[in-house]
Design an enzyme around this catalytic site. Structure first.
Site, PDB file in Angstrom:
ATOM      1  N   THR A   1      -6.115  -0.408  10.811  1.00  0.00           N
ATOM      2  CA  THR A   1      -6.401   1.023  10.869  1.00  0.00           C
ATOM      3  C   THR A   1      -7.511   1.313  11.891  1.00  0.00           C
ATOM      4  O   THR A   1      -7.818   2.482  12.137  1.00  0.00           O
ATOM      5  CB  THR A   1      -6.841   1.544   9.486  1.00  0.00           C
TER       6      THR A   1
ATOM      7  N   THR B   1      -5.054  -7.002   4.831  1.00  0.00           N
ATOM      8  CA  THR B   1      -6.385  -6.442   5.006  1.00  0.00           C
ATOM      9  C   THR B   1      -7.396  -7.552   4.700  1.00  0.00           C
ATOM     10  O   THR B   1      -7.012  -8.707   4.450  1.00  0.00           O
ATOM     11  CB  THR B   1      -6.573  -5.179   4.137  1.00  0.00           C
TER      12      THR B   1
ATOM     13  N   GLY C   1       0.818  -1.210   0.000  1.00  0.00           N
ATOM     14  CA  GLY C   1       0.000   0.000   0.000  1.00  0.00           C
ATOM     15  C   GLY C   1       0.848   1.255   0.000  1.00  0.00           C
ATOM     16  O   GLY C   1       2.081   1.198   0.110  1.00  0.00           O
ATOM     17  N   ASP C   2       0.190   2.403  -0.214  1.00  0.00           N
ATOM     18  CA  ASP C   2       0.834   3.718  -0.183  1.00  0.00           C
ATOM     19  C   ASP C   2       1.915   3.876  -1.245  1.00  0.00           C
ATOM     20  O   ASP C   2       2.909   4.589  -1.047  1.00  0.00           O
ATOM     21  CB  ASP C   2       1.419   4.009   1.216  1.00  0.00           C
TER      22      ASP C   2
ATOM     23  N   GLN D   1      -4.992  -0.313  -1.107  1.00  0.00           N
ATOM     24  CA  GLN D   1      -3.976  -1.164  -0.474  1.00  0.00           C
ATOM     25  C   GLN D   1      -2.970  -1.646  -1.533  1.00  0.00           C
ATOM     26  O   GLN D   1      -2.754  -0.943  -2.506  1.00  0.00           O
ATOM     27  CB  GLN D   1      -4.620  -2.337   0.286  1.00  0.00           C
TER      28      GLN D   1
ATOM     29  N   ALA E   1      -8.036   3.022   3.315  1.00  0.00           N
ATOM     30  CA  ALA E   1      -7.215   3.637   2.265  1.00  0.00           C
ATOM     31  C   ALA E   1      -7.043   5.132   2.524  1.00  0.00           C
ATOM     32  O   ALA E   1      -7.921   5.782   3.083  1.00  0.00           O
ATOM     33  CB  ALA E   1      -7.893   3.441   0.903  1.00  0.00           C
ATOM     34  N   GLY E   2      -5.896   5.651   2.090  1.00  0.00           N
ATOM     35  CA  GLY E   2      -5.666   7.094   2.109  1.00  0.00           C
ATOM     36  C   GLY E   2      -4.905   7.424   0.845  1.00  0.00           C
ATOM     37  O   GLY E   2      -3.742   7.048   0.714  1.00  0.00           O
ATOM     38  N   HIS E   3      -5.562   8.030  -0.125  1.00  0.00           N
ATOM     39  CA  HIS E   3      -4.958   8.299  -1.435  1.00  0.00           C
ATOM     40  C   HIS E   3      -4.728   9.807  -1.575  1.00  0.00           C
ATOM     41  O   HIS E   3      -5.679  10.591  -1.512  1.00  0.00           O
ATOM     42  CB  HIS E   3      -5.853   7.765  -2.563  1.00  0.00           C
ATOM     43  N   THR E   4      -3.462  10.162  -1.781  1.00  0.00           N
ATOM     44  CA  THR E   4      -3.084  11.583  -1.782  1.00  0.00           C
ATOM     45  C   THR E   4      -2.937  12.116  -3.202  1.00  0.00           C
ATOM     46  O   THR E   4      -2.254  11.510  -4.032  1.00  0.00           O
ATOM     47  CB  THR E   4      -1.742  11.761  -1.044  1.00  0.00           C
TER      48      THR E   4
ATOM     49  N   GLY F   1       1.490   5.325  -4.059  1.00  0.00           N
ATOM     50  CA  GLY F   1       1.249   6.533  -4.849  1.00  0.00           C
ATOM     51  C   GLY F   1       0.116   6.314  -5.847  1.00  0.00           C
ATOM     52  O   GLY F   1       0.045   6.994  -6.880  1.00  0.00           O
ATOM     53  N   LYS F   2      -0.811   5.410  -5.503  1.00  0.00           N
ATOM     54  CA  LYS F   2      -1.926   5.102  -6.412  1.00  0.00           C
ATOM     55  C   LYS F   2      -2.777   6.345  -6.670  1.00  0.00           C
ATOM     56  O   LYS F   2      -3.211   6.582  -7.797  1.00  0.00           O
ATOM     57  CB  LYS F   2      -2.812   3.990  -5.804  1.00  0.00           C
ATOM     58  N   GLY F   3      -3.005   7.139  -5.595  1.00  0.00           N
ATOM     59  CA  GLY F   3      -3.842   8.331  -5.738  1.00  0.00           C
ATOM     60  C   GLY F   3      -3.298   9.265  -6.800  1.00  0.00           C
ATOM     61  O   GLY F   3      -4.021   9.720  -7.681  1.00  0.00           O
ATOM     62  N   LYS F   4      -2.000   9.545  -6.733  1.00  0.00           N
ATOM     63  CA  LYS F   4      -1.385  10.455  -7.711  1.00  0.00           C
ATOM     64  C   LYS F   4      -1.558   9.913  -9.141  1.00  0.00           C
ATOM     65  O   LYS F   4      -1.908  10.657 -10.054  1.00  0.00           O
ATOM     66  CB  LYS F   4       0.115  10.642  -7.422  1.00  0.00           C
TER      67      LYS F   4
HETATM   68  P1  GDP Z   1      -1.586   5.650  -2.095  1.00  0.00           P
HETATM   69  O1  GDP Z   1      -2.263   5.140  -0.868  1.00  0.00           O
HETATM   70  O2  GDP Z   1      -0.994   4.561  -2.912  1.00  0.00           O
HETATM   71  O3  GDP Z   1      -2.455   6.566  -2.917  1.00  0.00           O
HETATM   72  O4  GDP Z   1      -0.364   6.528  -1.580  1.00  0.00           O
HETATM   73  P2  GDP Z   1      -0.393   7.621  -0.391  1.00  0.00           P
HETATM   74  O5  GDP Z   1      -1.096   8.820  -0.886  1.00  0.00           O
HETATM   75  O6  GDP Z   1      -0.867   7.017   0.868  1.00  0.00           O
HETATM   76  O7  GDP Z   1       1.159   7.893  -0.199  1.00  0.00           O
HETATM   77  C1  GDP Z   1       1.968   8.337  -1.237  1.00  0.00           C
HETATM   78  C2  GDP Z   1       2.622   9.657  -0.794  1.00  0.00           C
HETATM   79  O8  GDP Z   1       3.698   9.954  -1.660  1.00  0.00           O
HETATM   80  C3  GDP Z   1       1.698  10.851  -0.879  1.00  0.00           C
HETATM   81  O9  GDP Z   1       2.051  11.762   0.114  1.00  0.00           O
HETATM   82  C4  GDP Z   1       1.986  11.424  -2.274  1.00  0.00           C
HETATM   83  O10 GDP Z   1       1.706  12.810  -2.366  1.00  0.00           O
HETATM   84  C5  GDP Z   1       3.458  11.171  -2.367  1.00  0.00           C
HETATM   85  N1  GDP Z   1       3.995  10.934  -3.717  1.00  0.00           N
HETATM   86  C6  GDP Z   1       3.426  10.272  -4.764  1.00  0.00           C
HETATM   87  N2  GDP Z   1       4.298  10.164  -5.793  1.00  0.00           N
HETATM   88  C7  GDP Z   1       5.433  10.774  -5.388  1.00  0.00           C
HETATM   89  C8  GDP Z   1       6.713  10.959  -5.991  1.00  0.00           C
HETATM   90  O11 GDP Z   1       6.995  10.519  -7.090  1.00  0.00           O
HETATM   91  N3  GDP Z   1       7.674  11.609  -5.244  1.00  0.00           N
HETATM   92  C9  GDP Z   1       7.412  12.089  -3.987  1.00  0.00           C
HETATM   93  N4  GDP Z   1       8.384  12.706  -3.341  1.00  0.00           N
HETATM   94  N5  GDP Z   1       6.213  11.931  -3.396  1.00  0.00           N
HETATM   95  C10 GDP Z   1       5.249  11.273  -4.078  1.00  0.00           C
HETATM   96  P1  IMO Z   2      -3.816   2.564   0.676  1.00  0.00           P
HETATM   97  O1  IMO Z   2      -5.002   2.345  -0.247  1.00  0.00           O
HETATM   98  C1  IMO Z   2      -1.124   0.913   3.689  1.00  0.00           C
HETATM   99  C2  IMO Z   2      -2.820  -2.038   6.458  1.00  0.00           C
HETATM  100  C3  IMO Z   2      -2.953  -1.636   7.922  1.00  0.00           C
HETATM  101  C4  IMO Z   2      -2.740  -2.977   8.586  1.00  0.00           C
HETATM  102  C5  IMO Z   2      -3.438  -3.933   7.629  1.00  0.00           C
HETATM  103  C6  IMO Z   2      -4.857  -4.304   8.054  1.00  0.00           C
HETATM  104  O2  IMO Z   2      -3.715   3.952   1.189  1.00  0.00           O
HETATM  105  O3  IMO Z   2      -2.569   2.057   0.053  1.00  0.00           O
HETATM  106  P2  IMO Z   2      -7.159  -2.975   8.002  1.00  0.00           P
HETATM  107  O4  IMO Z   2      -7.570  -1.714   8.684  1.00  0.00           O
HETATM  108  O5  IMO Z   2      -7.288  -2.935   6.515  1.00  0.00           O
HETATM  109  O6  IMO Z   2      -7.829  -4.179   8.580  1.00  0.00           O
HETATM  110  O7  IMO Z   2      -5.591  -3.129   8.357  1.00  0.00           O
HETATM  111  O8  IMO Z   2      -3.472  -3.293   6.373  1.00  0.00           O
HETATM  112  N1  IMO Z   2      -3.473  -1.122   5.491  1.00  0.00           N
HETATM  113  C7  IMO Z   2      -2.807  -0.279   4.699  1.00  0.00           C
HETATM  114  N2  IMO Z   2      -1.494   0.004   4.632  1.00  0.00           N
HETATM  115  N3  IMO Z   2      -1.991   1.497   2.832  1.00  0.00           N
HETATM  116  C8  IMO Z   2      -3.314   1.201   2.878  1.00  0.00           C
HETATM  117  O9  IMO Z   2      -4.183   1.670   1.968  1.00  0.00           O
HETATM  118  C9  IMO Z   2      -3.783   0.301   3.859  1.00  0.00           C
HETATM  119  N4  IMO Z   2      -4.995  -0.186   4.199  1.00  0.00           N
HETATM  120  C10 IMO Z   2      -4.784  -1.061   5.177  1.00  0.00           C
HETATM  121  O10 IMO Z   2      -1.984  -0.695   8.290  1.00  0.00           O
HETATM  122  O11 IMO Z   2      -1.367  -3.307   8.571  1.00  0.00           O
HETATM  123 MG    MG Z   3      -2.275   5.435   1.190  1.00  0.00          MG
END
Ligand code: GDP
Ligand code: IMO
Ligand code: MG
Length: 431
Positions: free
Chosen positions: A130, A240, A12-13, A225, A39-42, A15-18
């Protein structure tokens, strides 16, 4: 026209949101298909940051259809708050085309209470969820005791289902977890209020997507995720409670697999993980600390510090296989600037075994695995202004080429900063 799925290839995290926001420019429909507000998509547009938990990352583009699919679990309070926040920022005009599947499951207060109570009881063996009620909500779905949006919208059905659930859940909460019981009347009233506001968004979204496909629309399916948090293919039980791999888009949005044209796998240039569970390439020293700080690796949902480590290609290769990835998007390459050497994990080893194609299924065995690294030379130039591959330093290009070789898939995109424009687009999945 094309139907494209975007999934995370790690924990997870990535950079799917971007990337979804970027691709949404070309798409007509953007649909989430699993997960919930875990999920938290930035998205960063013109320097302004928006974090989305439930609403698809296409919402910042005008006139796009945004869908919350049947495979999701939806906390109505969080969704309505997200809509209100967007309205306040003038990002949700009255004609916004947001639709929620009638069949999506609803997260109830007892799901959140049970999630927290289970974690507390597990103590050091906790998953690190979470706390948003995701596991218990999917548990009810599978046990056939869940409440769907269509049930919530019918007051009589909702009342009956709520009564049965409250009786059962209060038994667990009070007798097993020694927690407070929940009150039927208060929840009924609160959720009836949500039903009144959500009714306008309820739709047969599977049918809607099919009609769009027949019209020749471009559709983007936004995963949440990452593949290693998948309930089947992830590092169970530290996962998850939904299928996060690309196949989930079909069941979770209500379309057939024959309709899918491409799957883009998002891969961070290093690895992060929030919550507990094995992490073979984790860096606990200065380099990990540096990546955490430069990459601003804090959870977009819970604010927790993300654990950081070297890029693990055993994870990524498994994701390419399980999700049928056709193109990769490499993100956060800029964060590695100034680190030398840069290590890539190409295999895991134990005293008597080596794994390079697949992650061992046993959590115990995975916990005993040691990384096998390949070292690459780093670079010191700032990458944020790069618009083409030729703008990248030679060592950054070498790193990318090596990742393509190991994954067996070409890069479609390289991201060098959080903003929409900080991106090298090599190939669009919609072309
Ligand atoms: P997601 O859950 O996959 O959408 O990712 P998150 O939003 O939780 O985390 C990705 C973080 O990296 C966010 O703060 C984005 O703004 C940031 N981000 C995405 N792409 C890039 C990149 O290429 N470089 C940098 N420095 N930050 C990025
Ligand atoms: P995005 O979409 C990163 C992780 C939690 C925990 C496990 C189970 O932003 O990438 P849950 O609340 O789903 O039962 O937690 O999964 N987790 C994530 N880690 N990015 C996420 O979403 C996540 N969603 C759940 O931290 O380890
Ligand atoms: Mg995220």
């Amino acid at each position: 026209m094309a139907q494209v799925i975007v999934v995370g290839t790690q924990w997870g995290d990535e950079g799917k949101g971007k990337i979804v926001d970027l691709y949404a420019r070309k798409a007509d429909v953007i649909a989430r298909f699993q997960g919930g507000n875990n999920a938290g998509h930035t998205l960063v547009v013109e320097g302004r940051q928006t974090i989305l938990h439930l609403i698809p990352s296409g919402i910042l583009h005008d006139r796009k259809i945004c869908i919350l699919g049947n495979g999701m679990v939806i906390d109505p309070d969080v969704l309505l708050q997200e809509i209100d926040d967007l309205c306040e920022k003038n990002l949700f005009p009255p004609d916004t085309k947001l639709y929620i599947s009638h069949n999506a499951h609803i997260i109830m207060p007892y799901h959140k209470s049970l999630d927290k109570a289970r974690e507390a009881r597990k103590g050091t063996a906790k998953i690190g969820t979470t706390g948003r009620g995701i596991g218990p909500a999917y548990g009810d779905k599978i046990a056939r005791t869940g409440i769907r949006l269509c049930d919530l919208l019918d007051s009589e059905t909702f009342g009956e289902m709520l009564r049965i659930n409250i009786e059962e859940k209060n038994f667990y909460l009070t007798q097993f977890y020694h927690d407070k019981p929940l009150e039927y009347a208060a929840i009924f009233d609160e959720y009836s209020g949500y039903a009144d506001r959500l009714r306008q968004y309820a739709a047969n979204t599977s049918l809607m997507i099919d009609q769009e496909i027949k019209k020749g629309s471009d559709i983007l399916f936004e995963g949440a995720q990452g593949c290693h948090l998948d309930i089947d293919y992830g590092t169970y039980p530290f996962v998850t409670s939904s299928n996060t791999a690309a196949g989930s888009a079909c069941c979770g949005a209500g379309i057939g697999p024959t309709k899918i044209d491409a799957v883009v796998g998002i891969c961070k240039a290093y690895t992060t993980r929030v919550g507990e569970g094995p992490f073979v390439t984790e860096l606990t020293g200065a380099v990990g600390e540096r990546i955490q700080q430069v990459g601003c690796e804090f959870g977009a949902t819970t604010g927790r510090k993300r654990r950081c480590g070297w890029l693990d290609m055993v994870l990524v290769k498994q994701s390419v296989r399980v999700s049928g990835i056709t193109g990769m998007a490499l993100t956060k390459l800029d964060v590695l600037t100034g680190i030398d050497p840069i290590r890539i994990c190409v295999a895991y080893k134990t005293d008597n075994e080596q794994f390079s194609e697949s992650v061992p299924p046993s959590t115990k065995l995975l916990g005993q695995c040691r990384p096998v690294y390949e070292d690459m030379e780093g670079w010191s130039d700032d990458l944020s202004g790069a618009k083409t591959m030729n703008d990248l330093p030679a060592n950054a290009k070498r790193y990318i080429e090596r990742l393509e070789e190991l994954a067996g898939v070409k890069m479609s995109l390289v991201s060098v900063g959080p903003g929409r424009e900080e991106t090298i687009v090599l190939e669009s999945p919609f072309d």
